[in-house]
Design a protein around this motif. Structure first.
Motif, PDB file in Angstrom:
ATOM      1  N   VAL A  45     -46.528 -22.300  17.490  1.00  0.00           N
ATOM      2  CA  VAL A  45     -45.222 -22.661  16.947  1.00  0.00           C
ATOM      3  C   VAL A  45     -44.382 -21.394  16.771  1.00  0.00           C
ATOM      4  N   TRP A  46     -43.252 -21.371  17.461  1.00  0.00           N
ATOM      5  CA  TRP A  46     -42.357 -20.211  17.416  1.00  0.00           C
ATOM      6  C   TRP A  46     -41.061 -20.576  16.705  1.00  0.00           C
ATOM      7  N   ALA A  47     -40.652 -19.705  15.783  1.00  0.00           N
ATOM      8  CA  ALA A  47     -39.375 -19.893  15.096  1.00  0.00           C
ATOM      9  C   ALA A  47     -38.326 -18.974  15.691  1.00  0.00           C
ATOM     10  N   VAL A  48     -37.131 -19.504  15.824  1.00  0.00           N
ATOM     11  CA  VAL A  48     -35.998 -18.685  16.252  1.00  0.00           C
ATOM     12  C   VAL A  48     -35.081 -18.493  15.053  1.00  0.00           C
ATOM     13  N   GLU A  49     -34.891 -17.241  14.700  1.00  0.00           N
ATOM     14  CA  GLU A  49     -33.996 -16.922  13.580  1.00  0.00           C
ATOM     15  C   GLU A  49     -32.593 -16.779  14.137  1.00  0.00           C
ATOM     16  N   PRO A  50     -31.640 -17.559  13.601  1.00  0.00           N
ATOM     17  CA  PRO A  50     -30.275 -17.448  14.126  1.00  0.00           C
ATOM     18  C   PRO A  50     -29.668 -16.107  13.745  1.00  0.00           C
ATOM     19  N   PRO A  51     -28.594 -15.719  14.409  1.00  0.00           N
ATOM     20  CA  PRO A  51     -28.018 -14.407  14.139  1.00  0.00           C
ATOM     21  C   PRO A  51     -27.237 -14.332  12.835  1.00  0.00           C
ATOM     22  N   SER A  52     -27.306 -15.368  11.992  1.00  0.00           N
ATOM     23  CA  SER A  52     -26.441 -15.371  10.810  1.00  0.00           C
ATOM     24  C   SER A  52     -26.733 -14.220   9.860  1.00  0.00           C
ATOM     25  N   GLY A  53     -27.972 -13.754   9.820  1.00  0.00           N
ATOM     26  CA  GLY A  53     -28.305 -12.646   8.932  1.00  0.00           C
ATOM     27  C   GLY A  53     -27.518 -11.386   9.258  1.00  0.00           C
ATOM     28  N   GLU A  54     -27.116 -11.268  10.514  1.00  0.00           N
ATOM     29  CA  GLU A  54     -26.286 -10.129  10.900  1.00  0.00           C
ATOM     30  C   GLU A  54     -24.871 -10.290  10.381  1.00  0.00           C
ATOM     31  N   VAL A  55     -24.489 -11.561  10.214  1.00  0.00           N
ATOM     32  CA  VAL A  55     -23.090 -11.857   9.929  1.00  0.00           C
ATOM     33  C   VAL A  55     -22.815 -11.872   8.433  1.00  0.00           C
ATOM     34  N   VAL A  56     -23.780 -12.417   7.685  1.00  0.00           N
ATOM     35  CA  VAL A  56     -23.549 -12.592   6.248  1.00  0.00           C
ATOM     36  C   VAL A  56     -23.610 -11.244   5.547  1.00  0.00           C
ATOM     37  N   ASP A  57     -22.475 -10.804   5.051  1.00  0.00           N
ATOM     38  CA  ASP A  57     -22.412  -9.512   4.387  1.00  0.00           C
ATOM     39  C   ASP A  57     -22.176  -9.658   2.891  1.00  0.00           C
ATOM     40  N   GLY A  58     -22.209 -10.898   2.426  1.00  0.00           N
ATOM     41  CA  GLY A  58     -21.829 -11.139   1.043  1.00  0.00           C
ATOM     42  C   GLY A  58     -22.922 -10.853   0.020  1.00  0.00           C
ATOM     43  N   LEU A  59     -24.068 -10.366   0.459  1.00  0.00           N
ATOM     44  CA  LEU A  59     -25.152 -10.101  -0.493  1.00  0.00           C
ATOM     45  C   LEU A  59     -24.842  -8.856  -1.312  1.00  0.00           C
ATOM     46  N   ARG A  60     -25.080  -8.944  -2.625  1.00  0.00           N
ATOM     47  CA  ARG A  60     -24.922  -7.744  -3.460  1.00  0.00           C
ATOM     48  C   ARG A  60     -26.200  -6.917  -3.421  1.00  0.00           C
ATOM     49  N   SER A  61     -27.310  -7.610  -3.311  1.00  0.00           N
ATOM     50  CA  SER A  61     -28.578  -6.886  -3.229  1.00  0.00           C
ATOM     51  C   SER A  61     -29.562  -7.783  -2.504  1.00  0.00           C
ATOM     52  N   LEU A  62     -30.638  -7.177  -2.063  1.00  0.00           N
ATOM     53  CA  LEU A  62     -31.638  -7.952  -1.344  1.00  0.00           C
ATOM     54  C   LEU A  62     -32.222  -9.046  -2.238  1.00  0.00           C
ATOM     55  N   ASP A  63     -32.161  -8.818  -3.552  1.00  0.00           N
ATOM     56  CA  ASP A  63     -32.722  -9.816  -4.461  1.00  0.00           C
ATOM     57  C   ASP A  63     -31.920 -11.110  -4.470  1.00  0.00           C
ATOM     58  N   ASP A  64     -30.724 -11.109  -3.857  1.00  0.00           N
ATOM     59  CA  ASP A  64     -29.955 -12.346  -3.689  1.00  0.00           C
ATOM     60  C   ASP A  64     -30.411 -13.118  -2.457  1.00  0.00           C
ATOM     61  N   GLY A  65     -31.435 -12.637  -1.784  1.00  0.00           N
ATOM     62  CA  GLY A  65     -31.928 -13.307  -0.580  1.00  0.00           C
ATOM     63  C   GLY A  65     -32.512 -14.676  -0.909  1.00  0.00           C
ATOM     64  N   TYR A  66     -32.953 -15.352   0.131  1.00  0.00           N
ATOM     65  CA  TYR A  66     -33.386 -16.736  -0.063  1.00  0.00           C
ATOM     66  C   TYR A  66     -34.390 -17.114   1.009  1.00  0.00           C
ATOM     67  N   VAL A  67     -35.494 -17.701   0.585  1.00  0.00           N
ATOM     68  CA  VAL A  67     -36.436 -18.316   1.516  1.00  0.00           C
ATOM     69  C   VAL A  67     -36.546 -19.781   1.086  1.00  0.00           C
ATOM     70  N   PRO A  68     -36.300 -20.740   1.984  1.00  0.00           N
ATOM     71  CA  PRO A  68     -36.284 -22.142   1.567  1.00  0.00           C
ATOM     72  C   PRO A  68     -37.634 -22.577   0.995  1.00  0.00           C
ATOM     73  N   PRO A  69     -37.622 -23.302  -0.143  1.00  0.00           N
ATOM     74  CA  PRO A  69     -38.891 -23.825  -0.666  1.00  0.00           C
ATOM     75  C   PRO A  69     -39.644 -24.676   0.364  1.00  0.00           C
ATOM     76  N   VAL A  70     -38.924 -25.363   1.259  1.00  0.00           N
ATOM     77  CA  VAL A  70     -39.620 -26.142   2.291  1.00  0.00           C
ATOM     78  C   VAL A  70     -40.550 -25.239   3.096  1.00  0.00           C
ATOM     79  N   PHE A  71     -40.120 -24.002   3.338  1.00  0.00           N
ATOM     80  CA  PHE A  71     -40.937 -23.052   4.108  1.00  0.00           C
ATOM     81  C   PHE A  71     -42.170 -22.623   3.310  1.00  0.00           C
ATOM     82  N   THR A  72     -41.971 -22.219   2.065  1.00  0.00           N
ATOM     83  CA  THR A  72     -43.110 -21.741   1.276  1.00  0.00           C
ATOM     84  C   THR A  72     -44.047 -22.893   0.877  1.00  0.00           C
TER      85      THR A  72
END
Lengths: 320, 93
Positions: A201-228
């Motif tokens: 099973v291969w996941a493709v990460e969309p390029p949005s992480g390159e685009v979203v610049d609105g993070l103040r710090s890495l701690d504002d990141g997000y991993v979906p609970p569905v994934f964990t």
């Protein structure tokens, strides 16, 4: 299926088409499941119906009762699919939508009667999730289905998409799909691995992480609970990132096999080709997903404009 | 000889405001250790207290997520391109 009582019966049972003409290896077949055939136009129809039916089964929603309000963050397809389902069920849907999505998505939401609440474009989907969470907390009477954490999301794919793939492509060796909420990958991935333990099973990460610049710090990141919650890190075998330019180029290449798709499907196809390349001469059968068709993306100029211009615009508009 | 590291906007203030750095190391672990030596302020953004990758940091070697290539032991070669990206709620939604 020629005659049905409700458009909801048209969700799922999508066709799979052989797109091996785009494969870099003669020994690697690539098959694409055409989710744009769903009635509201994307793979998210399955998820929307599953989320609403689960809430109804739990009694959180009652069909026909007046004044029921749902809220959901979405950059497009989940909102559109939910809007269609809610229209049929009589629920009022509020969609928290990043301000910088393509205008067609906004119009489709309006067409099915959804109310749009804008979140700051620079914060991308991350900002939409935060705003929806805050609004849901302020309004406990609103039903927050929260596709990122709701087990009914991966379950839709475990019970429908996965079995459909295995029935149509029993020789599948690899499954390649996009990583958003991770619902498709977790549901289909788990189903395929239970029935074909060797499937990768291969996941493709969309390029949005390159685009979203609105993070103040890495701690504002997000991993979906569905994934964990589904042990995503163990379920996935590989995860690759695809760039904006590749996504646009592969969206165009898909027209060579007659497929007019959204840009996320171009990104996923680029990932499927990377998967095929990694296999060399090894025989394999990759199943991948076309999430939606290209109609909602005509305003991006993705097929007609200079690729550089499309890529540059994609840095400020959410295409995925 | 070195690999090239691409720094996302959110990490640039802690890494000398650089968007691209040349880095040395034969594994991702070595590369990140040297980065934290050069930019001590970035340590908490790169690694967790347990020394593993920060949970909201995705590290790619030539577009492949290192979490599926051995994590901090993932090999790095000269001319590889390493990309750091924050884990965010992304597309396909």
């Amino acid at each position: 299926m020629a005659r049905v009582a409700s458009v909801l019966e048209l969700i799922g049972s999508t066709p799979i088409v052989d797109v091996s003409a785009l494969s870099p290896s003669p020994n690697v077949a690539i098959l694409a499941k055409l989710e744009g055939r769903n009635p509201a136009g994307s793979i998210k129809d399955r998820v929307a119906l599953s989320l609403v039916e689960a809430a109804e089964a739990e009694g959180r929603l009652v069909p026909g009762r007046a004044g029921q309000v749902l809220i959901e963050p979405s950059s497009g397809n989940t909102g559109i699919a939910l809007a269609m389902v809610c229209r049929l069920r009589g629920y009022h849907l509020k969609v928290v939508l990043p301000a910088n999505v393509s205008p067609e998505r906004r119009q489709l939401l309006v067409a099915w009667g959804a109310e749009i609440i804008e979140s700051p474009g620079a914060e991308g989907s991350n900002g939409a999730v935060r705003r929806a969470q805050a609004l849901a907390a302020e309004h406990p009477d609103w039903v927050f289905l929260y596709q990122y954490a709701n087990p009914a999301n991966p379950r839709a794919h475990y019970t429908t998409t996965g079995p459909e793939i295995l029935a149509d492509v029993p020789e599948v060796t690899h499954f390649v799909a996009g990583l958003g909420t991770s619902g498709t990958l977790m549901g289909v991935g788990r189903y395929l691995k239970e029935h074909r333990p060797g499937v990768q099973v291969w996941a493709v990460e969309p390029p949005s992480g390159e685009v979203v610049d609105g993070l103040r710090s890495l701690d504002d990141g997000y991993v979906p609970p569905v994934f964990t919650d589904n042990g995503g890190a163990d379920l996935l075998d590989r995860k690759v990132i695809v760039r904006l330019r590749e996504s646009v180029e592969w969206t165009r290449r898909l027209t060579e096999v007659g497929l007019f798709t959204g840009l996320s499907s171009g990104a996923i196809m680029a990932g499927a080709v990377k998967c095929a390349r990694s296999l060399g001469d090894e025989p394999a059968t990759i199943v991948t997903v076309v999430c939606d068709d290209g109609w909602k993306y005509l305003s991006t100029g993705a097929w007609s404009d200079d690729v550089d211009d499309v890529v540059e615009r994609a840095r400020t508009t959410i295409y995925f | 000889m070195a690999a090239v590291l691409r720094v996302p906007t959110v990490l640039r203030p802690a890494m000398g405001n650089n968007s691209v750095l040349e880095v040395e190391g034969s594994t991702i672990g070595e590369v990140l250790t040297r980065l934290t030596e050069a930019y001590p302020g970035a340590r908490a953004q790169l690694l967790g207290e347990d020394g593993a990758l920060h949970r909201f940091l995705n590290v790619y070697v030539n577009d492949d997520d290192v979490r599926y290539l051995g994590g901090l032991d993932a090999p790095v070669s000269d001319h590889d391109e390493i990309t750091l990206l924050p884990a965010v709620a992304g597309g396909f939604l």
